[in-house]
Design an enzyme around this catalytic site. Sequence first.
Site, PDB file in Angstrom:
ATOM      1  CE  LYS A   9     100.896  98.512  86.499  1.00  0.00           C
ATOM      2  NZ  LYS A   9     101.584  99.854  86.501  1.00  0.00           N
ATOM      3  CG  LEU A  99      98.779  99.435  92.873  1.00  0.00           C
ATOM      4  CD1 LEU A  99      97.949  99.074  94.109  1.00  0.00           C
ATOM      5  CD2 LEU A  99     100.153  98.769  92.946  1.00  0.00           C
ATOM      6  N   GLY A 101      94.936  99.035  88.096  1.00  0.00           N
ATOM      7  CA  GLY A 101      93.653  98.473  88.456  1.00  0.00           C
ATOM      8  C   GLY A 101      92.662  98.425  87.315  1.00  0.00           C
ATOM      9  N   GLY A 102      92.506  99.530  86.593  1.00  0.00           N
ATOM     10  CA  GLY A 102      91.553  99.553  85.490  1.00  0.00           C
ATOM     11  C   GLY A 102      91.924  98.587  84.382  1.00  0.00           C
ATOM     12  CB  SER A 104      94.224  94.446  86.597  1.00  0.00           C
ATOM     13  OG  SER A 104      94.441  93.104  86.964  1.00  0.00           O
ATOM     14  CG  ASP A 136     100.010  99.381  82.548  1.00  0.00           C
ATOM     15  OD1 ASP A 136     101.142  99.364  82.019  1.00  0.00           O
ATOM     16  OD2 ASP A 136      99.742 100.050  83.555  1.00  0.00           O
TER      17      ASP A 136
END
Length: 291
Positions: A9, A99, A101-102, A104, A136
Site C-alpha cells: 500500500k 507499506l 504489509g500486515g 494487506s 488500513d
Amino acid sequence: MAEALAPAKVNLFLHVGAPTPDGYHPVCSLMAFADFGDVVSARPGQGGLIVRGPFGQGLGPEQDNLIFRAVRAFVAELGREMGELTFTLEKNLPVASGLGGGSSDAGAALRLLRDVYTPGFDDARLEKVAASLGADGAACLWARPVLAEGRGERLSPAPGLPAVDAVLVNPRVPVSTPAVYRALDVSGAFGDVTPPRVPEAFESAEELAAWLTTQRNDLEAPAVAVAPQVGAVLDTLREEPEALLARVSGSGGTCFALCADDIAAETLAERIEAIAPNWWVQRCRLGGPWG
C-alpha cells in the site's frame, strides 16, 4: 492450494489531524497499491503459519500475526468453526515500512477464507471484519485505489488513476508508527483533513505527480525525525531526474518515487542500488487492484 497477492500500500498523500479525545488522529489519504507485495497461500492442514521470504525473520510471535487475527475475526463473524487451514506467508515487504504489509496480508487471508469456505459471505461483512483489524484494514482488503477518511475506515472511490511506474526504497530500518505519531503530537504540526478537490481522473503520471505536489504527508517530517535514514532516502530520490515526485509512504520506513515510464523507473532503481547497495529497492507499478 489457494494463493493471493498482498500488495504494498502506498499513501500518495496523507493528511493527519489533531488527536480526538479518544487519542485517535483523523486522516485523509489517497491510497494506491503496487503490483508487488507479500504472497499468502492456504491449504488444508493442521493449522499454523509458515513464514518464509527475505523479511520473514522480522515478524513478531506467530499468534500476534495479523493473518491469525484475521482468521479469528472471520470465525467470530461467521459464527461457526471451520476446517483447519495452514497458511504460508512469503514475506517480500520490509516490516514496519509504511507499506501496510500486515494489513494487506490480513486482507489476502480474508479473501482466501471466503473463497474456500463461504463464497456467499457478502462484501459488507468481509469489510467489517477487515476494518476491525486496524486503520488500513478495510482499504487493504480489496487493494484498489481509494480515498480514506476518519481513522482510515471511511472509504470512497479514488479518482481515475493511470497505472504509474514507481520505485520503492527502504533503508532497512523499521520505523515505529506509535513513535512517529508521538513525534507529530510533540510538534503540533497537524493538518487539515478536509478532502481536497480532486480531478475526476488523471491522464498521466506527470499530471498525477504535479497535482500531488500540492498535497503532503503530514507524517513525513516526524518519520524523518524518528529515523534519519528515511530522510537520506528521501533526499537521494529527490535529487534524481527520473523522480517526478518523491515522498514518504504512511508513517515511514519506505519512500516512493513516481516515474514517467518503466524505462525511467528501471534507470532510477538501478542507480539507487548502485548508490546505496544496502537499501531495499523495488520497481513496481501503482494502481490496483492486481490479479
